[in-house]
Design a protein around this motif. Structure first.
Motif, PDB file in Angstrom:
ATOM      1  N   LEU A 116       0.845  -1.196   0.000  1.00 29.78           N
ATOM      2  CA  LEU A 116       0.000   0.000   0.000  1.00 29.78           C
ATOM      3  C   LEU A 116       0.880   1.245   0.000  1.00 29.78           C
ATOM      4  O   LEU A 116       0.858   2.033  -0.940  1.00 29.78           O
ATOM      5  CB  LEU A 116      -0.941   0.013   1.206  1.00 29.78           C
ATOM      6  N   THR A 117       1.681   1.406   1.049  1.00 30.67           N
ATOM      7  CA  THR A 117       2.626   2.527   1.116  1.00 30.67           C
ATOM      8  C   THR A 117       4.043   1.982   1.195  1.00 30.67           C
ATOM      9  O   THR A 117       4.255   0.769   1.333  1.00 30.67           O
ATOM     10  CB  THR A 117       2.358   3.395   2.360  1.00 30.67           C
ATOM     11  N   SER A 161       4.993  -0.313   4.247  1.00 34.49           N
ATOM     12  CA  SER A 161       4.458  -1.667   4.437  1.00 34.49           C
ATOM     13  C   SER A 161       5.566  -2.704   4.335  1.00 34.49           C
ATOM     14  O   SER A 161       6.570  -2.513   3.628  1.00 34.49           O
ATOM     15  CB  SER A 161       3.374  -1.966   3.401  1.00 34.49           C
ATOM     16  N   GLY A 185      -2.628  -5.043  -5.908  1.00 32.05           N
ATOM     17  CA  GLY A 185      -3.193  -4.045  -5.026  1.00 32.05           C
ATOM     18  C   GLY A 185      -4.693  -4.210  -4.934  1.00 32.05           C
ATOM     19  O   GLY A 185      -5.319  -4.864  -5.770  1.00 32.05           O
ATOM     20  N   ARG A 220      -7.283   1.036  -3.085  1.00 32.70           N
ATOM     21  CA  ARG A 220      -6.628   2.308  -3.407  1.00 32.70           C
ATOM     22  C   ARG A 220      -5.531   2.076  -4.452  1.00 32.70           C
ATOM     23  O   ARG A 220      -4.344   2.241  -4.189  1.00 32.70           O
ATOM     24  CB  ARG A 220      -6.083   2.943  -2.134  1.00 32.70           C
ATOM     25  N   VAL A 264      -1.296   2.525  -4.664  1.00 32.30           N
ATOM     26  CA  VAL A 264      -0.382   1.399  -4.868  1.00 32.30           C
ATOM     27  C   VAL A 264       0.523   1.661  -6.069  1.00 32.30           C
ATOM     28  O   VAL A 264       1.735   1.389  -6.031  1.00 32.30           O
ATOM     29  CB  VAL A 264      -1.167   0.085  -5.063  1.00 32.30           C
TER      30      VAL A 264
END
Length: 256
Positions: A16-17, A20, A40, A43, A47
């Motif tokens: 995700l970010t 992670s 992903g 969002r 991703v």
């Protein structure tokens, strides 16, 4: 120097970010020579932006909802748009509704429990089965765990889901070993990720973990966990399956 994943293709879920665990696994896998395909959910634009921060900014991203049968059924074909086969999979997917956490264990409804179990436990089997046709020459499946031998404050049904994940990994190892597919888990200590911040009281683990771990513990450092995952995804553990590797500073082995 040739990396331990040189020439391998790795499917990484759960990015995700760039904070992670999955992101750091993907980064290290690329540094070790792998071609990485990310999945992903939800969002997707975030991703995709995160993927551009990897060593290979052109890393492909495909959408995968592990509860969506159509996504799972088409996974192999969509991955083949980028690579012909894969050698490893990182399962970094978990979720529980807020009502299944935070001390609500005795009052959680089955509808919320079932969501936690499907996303956090059954998805390991669903993802592995969906990806297996791509693993023609065997390979490695690695999942992320949090020690389920004991209870944890506020973890509640996610703890039950992780216990199920541990059992699921062993059954997958049993049923896929003849195809040369290894299935293992990495049980990490508490890390400051988006996922962990959604668990009530999770931050309280950090100071206790550091003080009780013989090696100490840095909750803001995903590197040790990522290294363990990459090692298991490589050929350096050819006879290891159905295993849980603890990367927690040694906390799991301590008493009082």
């Amino acid at each position: 120097m040739v990396g331990i994943l040189e020439g391998k293709n790795i499917l990484v879920t759960g990015v995700l970010t760039d904070g992670s665990i999955a992101f750091h696994v993907a980064r290290l896998a690329q540094e070790q020579g792998a071609k990485v395909v990310l999945t992903g959910f939800g969002r997707m634009s975030l991703v995709q932006r995160t993927a551009r921060r990897l060593p290979d900014p052109t890393t492909p991203v495909i959408e995968l909802d592990v509860t969506n049968e159509e996504h799972l059924a088409s996974l192999a074909d969509r991955v083949r748009e980028h690579v012909d086969s894969i050698d490893g999979v990182l399962h970094a997917v978990a979720f529980a509704p807020a009502t299944a956490l935070g001390g609500n264990f005795l009052s959680t409804r089955w509808s919320d429990v079932s969501t936690a179990m499907q996303v956090s436990t059954y998805s390991l089997q669903a993802l592995t089965v969906a990806a297996a046709p791509l693993m023609r020459d065997g390979g490695s499946v690695v999942g992320l765990d949090f020690d389920a031998r004991v209870t944890w404050s506020s973890y509640d049904w996610m703890g039950v889901a992780k216990a199920g994940l541990e059992s699921c990994s062993r059954y997958l190892a049993r049923h896929l070993g003849h195809r040369g597919i290894r299935v293992n888990l990495v049980a990490a200590g508490p890390l400051n990720t988006v996922a962990s911040r959604g668990i009530p009281g999770f931050a309280e683990f950090e100071s206790v973990w550091d003080s009780r771990s013989p090696l100490g513990w840095k909750a803001d450092d995903c590197e040790p966990v990522a290294r363990a995952c990459v090692a298991l995804l490589s050929d350096w553990f050819p006879a290891t399956t159905a295993e849980i590797v603890h990367v927690d500073g040694g906390f799991h082995g301590m008493g009082d």
